[in-house]
Write a protein that holds these residues in place. Sequence first.
Motif, PDB file in Angstrom:
ATOM      1  N   ALA A 133       4.586  39.612 -32.760  1.00 50.94           N
ATOM      2  CA  ALA A 133       4.991  40.876 -32.824  1.00 50.94           C
ATOM      3  C   ALA A 133       3.946  41.965 -33.016  1.00 50.94           C
ATOM      4  O   ALA A 133       3.164  41.663 -33.829  1.00 50.94           O
ATOM      5  N   CYS A 134       3.877  43.250 -32.250  1.00 53.18           N
ATOM      6  CA  CYS A 134       2.986  44.199 -32.538  1.00 53.18           C
ATOM      7  C   CYS A 134       3.227  44.829 -33.926  1.00 53.18           C
ATOM      8  O   CYS A 134       4.266  45.352 -34.086  1.00 53.18           O
ATOM      9  N   PRO A 135       2.398  44.843 -34.559  1.00 49.10           N
ATOM     10  CA  PRO A 135       2.299  45.549 -36.060  1.00 49.10           C
ATOM     11  C   PRO A 135       2.695  46.824 -36.023  1.00 49.10           C
ATOM     12  O   PRO A 135       3.107  47.681 -36.788  1.00 49.10           O
ATOM     13  N   GLU A 136       1.958  47.627 -34.834  1.00 58.31           N
ATOM     14  CA  GLU A 136       2.268  48.871 -34.684  1.00 58.31           C
ATOM     15  C   GLU A 136       3.519  49.467 -34.272  1.00 58.31           C
ATOM     16  O   GLU A 136       3.948  50.487 -34.987  1.00 58.31           O
ATOM     17  N   CYS A 137       3.971  49.060 -33.333  1.00 54.15           N
ATOM     18  CA  CYS A 137       5.403  49.447 -32.645  1.00 54.15           C
ATOM     19  C   CYS A 137       6.611  48.406 -32.776  1.00 54.15           C
ATOM     20  O   CYS A 137       7.592  48.789 -32.529  1.00 54.15           O
ATOM     21  N   GLY A 138       5.994  47.269 -33.315  1.00 48.62           N
ATOM     22  CA  GLY A 138       7.308  46.114 -33.466  1.00 48.62           C
ATOM     23  C   GLY A 138       7.803  45.858 -32.288  1.00 48.62           C
ATOM     24  O   GLY A 138       8.986  45.099 -32.305  1.00 48.62           O
ATOM     25  N   SER A 191      -4.305  43.376 -26.355  1.00 45.17           N
ATOM     26  CA  SER A 191      -3.622  44.584 -26.394  1.00 45.17           C
ATOM     27  C   SER A 191      -2.339  44.673 -25.982  1.00 45.17           C
ATOM     28  O   SER A 191      -1.854  43.936 -25.399  1.00 45.17           O
ATOM     29  N   CYS A 192      -1.384  45.349 -27.131  1.00 41.20           N
ATOM     30  CA  CYS A 192      -0.124  45.429 -26.935  1.00 41.20           C
ATOM     31  C   CYS A 192       0.353  46.099 -25.417  1.00 41.20           C
ATOM     32  O   CYS A 192      -0.075  47.002 -25.355  1.00 41.20           O
ATOM     33  N   PRO A 193       1.302  45.362 -24.858  1.00 42.88           N
ATOM     34  CA  PRO A 193       1.834  46.132 -23.477  1.00 42.88           C
ATOM     35  C   PRO A 193       2.555  47.405 -23.856  1.00 42.88           C
ATOM     36  O   PRO A 193       2.845  48.110 -22.792  1.00 42.88           O
ATOM     37  N   ASN A 194       3.031  47.358 -24.821  1.00 40.64           N
ATOM     38  CA  ASN A 194       3.809  48.555 -25.077  1.00 40.64           C
ATOM     39  C   ASN A 194       3.087  49.857 -25.632  1.00 40.64           C
ATOM     40  O   ASN A 194       3.289  50.839 -25.106  1.00 40.64           O
ATOM     41  N   CYS A 195       1.925  49.530 -26.555  1.00 38.15           N
ATOM     42  CA  CYS A 195       1.572  50.650 -27.171  1.00 38.15           C
ATOM     43  C   CYS A 195      -0.113  50.522 -27.280  1.00 38.15           C
ATOM     44  O   CYS A 195      -0.645  51.726 -27.626  1.00 38.15           O
ATOM     45  N   ASN A 196      -0.525  49.497 -26.174  1.00 36.78           N
ATOM     46  CA  ASN A 196      -1.888  49.508 -26.273  1.00 36.78           C
ATOM     47  C   ASN A 196      -2.854  49.068 -27.405  1.00 36.78           C
ATOM     48  O   ASN A 196      -4.088  49.037 -27.437  1.00 36.78           O
ATOM     49  N   SER A 197      -2.298  49.066 -28.783  1.00 32.95           N
ATOM     50  CA  SER A 197      -2.951  48.851 -29.842  1.00 32.95           C
ATOM     51  C   SER A 197      -3.457  47.208 -30.017  1.00 32.95           C
ATOM     52  O   SER A 197      -2.526  46.435 -29.440  1.00 32.95           O
ATOM     53  N   PRO A 198      -4.447  46.874 -30.479  1.00 30.03           N
ATOM     54  CA  PRO A 198      -4.591  45.428 -30.744  1.00 30.03           C
ATOM     55  C   PRO A 198      -3.778  44.737 -31.553  1.00 30.03           C
ATOM     56  O   PRO A 198      -3.393  45.032 -32.622  1.00 30.03           O
TER      57      PRO A 198
HETATM   58 ZN   LIG Z   1       2.984  47.957 -29.879  1.00 27.43          ZN
END
Ligand SMILES: [Zn+2]
Lengths: 58, 236
Positions: free
Chosen positions: A42-47, A29-36
């Motif tokens: 890099a997180c595709p949701e929040c970058g 889970s992304c430490p920034n936005c918690n999305s998988p």
């Molecule tokens: Zn994220």
Amino acid sequence: MPNPKRRHSKQRTAKRRTHYKAFPSSVASCPNCNSPKLTHAACPECGYYNGRRVLNVA
Amino acid sequence: MRHLKKGRKLKRTWSHRKSLLSNLATSLIIQDEKRIKTTLAKAKELRPFIEGLITKAKNAVIRERNGEFANGHVDVHQRREVAKVIRSKEAVQELFDTIALTVLERNGGYTRIIKLGQRRGDGAEEAIIQLVDFAPKQDGATSTRRKTKSAKAPKAAPVVAAVTETVADAPVVEEIKDVVTEIAEAPETVADAVEETVADVAVAAEEASDAAPESAAEPEAPAAEGTTNEGEEPKA
Ligand SMILES: [Zn+2]
């Protein structure tokens, strides 16, 4: 041409293939936005990656 | 045997591969943000390729600064060596005049590769490769993550404190003082809460202006505007 001497049974094939497996991809889970997200990517949701914004996600 | 067969072929012939790396390097050098998006395999091949060029340029600049060339001449040989693989004068110039000066203090490791996951279509793994010294400076990289979390609170607090003091001075607003103090203890909701209180002040001021018109007439005007610029409002 060389040929097999013996019949290769279904059992023999199946036994060999017991080690063929599909493994789940490593999802964290992304430490920034918690999305998988994929680990070490890099997180595709929040970058964000590593606490740093690396992508401009709309 | 695999002996000495280092590197990826990238499904290209030697000449095609050479051109590809040259083009990728040129793109990375010329691009304003000094970062390009490509496949992970290409990024990993590009890394040693471009770092060698950057080191060449950096060492040339160091030699120039040490005065190894007469009359302020530049290291033409190194520029030509780089120009063998980067066939863009613009890019060579950028490399020696901008990039080399920026990475002067860094001992290798000029690039960073960030994986992006697989793309739709062919499922190729993509990545961003960027020059570390040109990446935007950001607080909140892993080592400083804790600092930024705690940094939020002090930012909001002084504003509230100012409001609490100055609002308390105004004669009309005695009742709201408690509310504002509550808000001071929960700084995160400040922005919303302050707007609410400003509205309250407006109401209170109107009520008070009926009773004591002279003392309360002034706070009404700024409060009614709904400004979040609380510092100036309670001077009345
Ligand atoms: Zn994220």
